[in-house]
Design a protein around this motif. Structure first.
Motif, PDB file in Angstrom:
ATOM      1  N   GLN A   9      26.014 -25.248   7.242  1.00  0.00           N
ATOM      2  CA  GLN A   9      25.142 -23.213   6.894  1.00  0.00           C
ATOM      3  C   GLN A   9      24.617 -22.531   7.904  1.00  0.00           C
ATOM      4  OE1 GLN A   9      23.488 -23.716   4.075  1.00  0.00           O
ATOM      5  NE2 GLN A   9      21.879 -21.577   3.998  1.00  0.00           N
ATOM      6  N   LEU A  10      25.193 -21.806   7.916  1.00  0.00           N
ATOM      7  CA  LEU A  10      25.309 -20.537   8.778  1.00  0.00           C
ATOM      8  C   LEU A  10      24.047 -19.975   8.867  1.00  0.00           C
ATOM      9  CD1 LEU A  10      28.370 -19.294   9.104  1.00  0.00           C
ATOM     10  CD2 LEU A  10      27.687 -20.950   9.925  1.00  0.00           C
ATOM     11  N   THR A  11      23.022 -19.953  10.087  1.00  0.00           N
ATOM     12  CA  THR A  11      21.405 -19.331  10.298  1.00  0.00           C
ATOM     13  C   THR A  11      21.499 -18.321  11.134  1.00  0.00           C
ATOM     14  OG1 THR A  11      20.396 -20.836  11.012  1.00  0.00           O
ATOM     15  CG2 THR A  11      20.430 -21.066   8.733  1.00  0.00           C
ATOM     16  N   ASP A  12      20.371 -17.168  11.003  1.00  0.00           N
ATOM     17  CA  ASP A  12      19.706 -16.469  12.279  1.00  0.00           C
ATOM     18  C   ASP A  12      20.583 -15.326  11.790  1.00  0.00           C
ATOM     19  OD1 ASP A  12      17.742 -17.744  12.901  1.00  0.00           O
ATOM     20  OD2 ASP A  12      19.055 -18.760  14.280  1.00  0.00           O
ATOM     21  N   LEU A  13      21.802 -14.784  10.685  1.00  0.00           N
ATOM     22  CA  LEU A  13      22.864 -13.509  10.234  1.00  0.00           C
ATOM     23  C   LEU A  13      21.455 -12.235  10.334  1.00  0.00           C
ATOM     24  CD1 LEU A  13      24.255 -15.767   8.337  1.00  0.00           C
ATOM     25  CD2 LEU A  13      24.991 -15.459  10.259  1.00  0.00           C
ATOM     26  N   LEU A  14      22.225 -11.581  10.451  1.00  0.00           N
ATOM     27  CA  LEU A  14      21.207 -10.381  10.298  1.00  0.00           C
ATOM     28  C   LEU A  14      21.949  -9.238   8.530  1.00  0.00           C
ATOM     29  CD1 LEU A  14      23.206  -8.283  13.031  1.00  0.00           C
ATOM     30  CD2 LEU A  14      21.005  -8.943  13.128  1.00  0.00           C
ATOM     31  N   PRO A  15      20.862  -8.965   7.789  1.00  0.00           N
ATOM     32  CA  PRO A  15      20.952  -8.216   6.359  1.00  0.00           C
ATOM     33  C   PRO A  15      21.908  -7.354   6.295  1.00  0.00           C
ATOM     34  CG  PRO A  15      18.590  -8.151   7.892  1.00  0.00           C
ATOM     35  CD  PRO A  15      19.487  -8.413   8.467  1.00  0.00           C
ATOM     36  N   GLY A  16      22.906  -7.568   5.656  1.00  0.00           N
ATOM     37  CA  GLY A  16      23.260  -6.507   5.008  1.00  0.00           C
ATOM     38  C   GLY A  16      25.100  -6.214   5.719  1.00  0.00           C
ATOM     39  N   SER A  17      25.186  -7.368   6.567  1.00  0.00           N
ATOM     40  CA  SER A  17      26.492  -6.975   7.245  1.00  0.00           C
ATOM     41  C   SER A  17      27.647  -8.240   6.763  1.00  0.00           C
ATOM     42  CB  SER A  17      26.119  -7.607   9.021  1.00  0.00           C
ATOM     43  OG  SER A  17      24.634  -6.647   9.510  1.00  0.00           O
ATOM     44  N   THR A  18      28.501  -7.633   7.598  1.00  0.00           N
ATOM     45  CA  THR A  18      29.791  -7.957   7.754  1.00  0.00           C
ATOM     46  C   THR A  18      29.987  -9.281   8.287  1.00  0.00           C
ATOM     47  OG1 THR A  18      30.522  -6.938   6.198  1.00  0.00           O
ATOM     48  CG2 THR A  18      32.487  -8.139   7.261  1.00  0.00           C
ATOM     49  N   TYR A  19      30.793 -10.513   8.188  1.00  0.00           N
ATOM     50  CA  TYR A  19      30.809 -11.873   9.721  1.00  0.00           C
ATOM     51  C   TYR A  19      32.155 -12.130   9.014  1.00  0.00           C
ATOM     52  CZ  TYR A  19      25.867 -12.058  10.799  1.00  0.00           C
ATOM     53  OH  TYR A  19      24.873 -11.504  11.840  1.00  0.00           O
TER      54      TYR A  19
END
Length: 387
Positions: free
Chosen positions: A349-359
């Motif tokens: 599980q990846l957390t603390d990501l930015l909304p509407g963003s590509t990784y």
């Protein structure tokens, strides 16, 4: 004594092994009598021991449990009587310390020693039974519950104590059998030249005498069981004594599987079913399978969206040509914690990501393939949901 034990090929042992040898008729001359022990030998103990250990894998790592067993009674009925070795954490512990010697060299006498020690109450003292002989010998313990492809470091202190002018030390070292290899029951504790597995990982030799030396070996586990060995090659018979003491086994696995995530090295052949799901505005789940049990982690980083080009609103009087400069910043890689267990199904599980963003992401796994650990990698991208 060269033909005392029957020869047969090596075996891979994947569980705790209790080596028991049927009595073998001796066709050679009677064995010499033992030298006197330095201290009175303890009587066999049938009760529980006081567990003296700070090691999660080794049993009785300091030889200070005050429980010693007679080797021929437990593992080798044809071996001479009077050889005493440290037991495990209790009397009869299957994870005890055992004796081996190289076939063709002298049989070995061992006992506890309370005055010449590195730490605690006792060391193990070993020497040739023959008055003037060559020994290649050591102790070993079969260690279960390790994790394949994690890296382990075994350390033991040893001391060469020569007495006569012709006593010679050819070398001291320790090693790890990463497959959990143990001695062939048909001729244990004798080890033939061809018995040692090709995957055996030996540490560097030490040649100094008269002081305790730290001996170290490091290896990746290739099984859920490994075997740790000490090794002494010495000349001088029973006047040249070898001491073993103060052992440890540590997990020294690096925190990251990839040294350079920008240029990941490894094949994708061991990875299948790679999926990113349960995507929210700030999290995502990465799942995949590996062809064998493997440790794993995920690398990921934000990919910024390039700014649109600026369009002039007025009349251009001059044309100026400048080199193209991108304002797209390269972000550093984040990574999850490397797993401390090996499995074939992986879910992170990846957390603390930015909304509407590509990784961008890389899944990395390390597992056993054939007779070695290999790293598998596979890359991809995903985009989080908008707020």
């Amino acid at each position: 004594m060269k033909n005392l034990f029957k020869q047969s090929g090596p075996k891979l042992i994947s569980t705790i092994v209790v080596v028991i040898v049927a009595a073998i008729p001796l066709t050679t001359a009677p064995l010499p009598t033992y030298a006197q022990h330095d201290i009175p030998l303890p009587e066999p103990v049938t009760g529980a021991a006081t567990i003296v250990t700070a090691d999660p894998w080794l049993h009785n790592p300091y030889f200070d449990n005050d429980i010693w067993y007679e080797f021929h009674l437990r593992h080798a009925p044809s071996y001479p009587k009077g050889v005493w070795l440290p037991d495990g954490n209790w009397y009869g512990d299957p994870q005890d310390w055992r004796l081996w010697f190289q076939d063709g060299t002298s049989l070995v006498d061992c006992d506890p020693h309370s005055t010449d020690k590195h730490s605690g109450s006792h060391s193990v003292q070993c020497r040739a039974i023959d008055p003037s002989a060559h020994i290649v010998t050591g102790l070993y313990q079969i260690v279960p519950n390790v994790v394949p492809c994690r890296t382990y470091q075994f350390q033991m202190y040893s001391k060469s104590r020569p007495k006569e002018s012709n006593d010679l030390l050819n070398g001291l070292r320790v090693g790890i059998a990463p497959t959990g290899w143990g001695l062939d029951p048909d001729h244990a504790p004798g080890v033939h030249d061809g018995d040692w597995p090709a995957t055996m990982a030996w540490g560097a030799y030490r040649y100094e005498t008269g002081a305790y030396l730290p001996l170290v070996a490091t290896a990746e586990a290739l099984n859920t069981t490994i075997t740790v060995f000490s090794y002494a090659d010495a000349v001088g018979g029973n006047s040249h004594k070898i001491h073993w003491d103060t052992t440890s086994l540590q997990d020294v696995t690096p925190a990251e599987l990839l040294s350079d995530p920008d240029n990941p090295s490894g094949s994708s052949s061991g990875i299948s079913g790679l999926t990113v799901d349960n995507i929210t505005t700030t999290s995502a789940r990465v799942r995949w399978n590996t062809s064998s049990e493997a440790i794993s982690q995920v690398y990921y980083r934000f990919i910024p969206t390039p700014s649109p080009p600026v369009t002039p609103t007025g009349t251009l009087l001059y044309a100026v040509y400048l080199p193209f400069i991108s304002n797209q910043q390269r972000h550093s890689w984040n990574h999850t914690t490397l797993t401390d267990s090996a499995q074939t199904y992986h879910s992170v599980q990846l957390t603390d990501l930015l909304p509407g963003s590509t990784y961008a992401y890389i899944v990395a796994a390390r597992g056993v393939s054939g007779s070695a650990c290999v790293t598998w990698v596979k890359e991809g991208t995903f985009t989080t949901r908008e707020n």
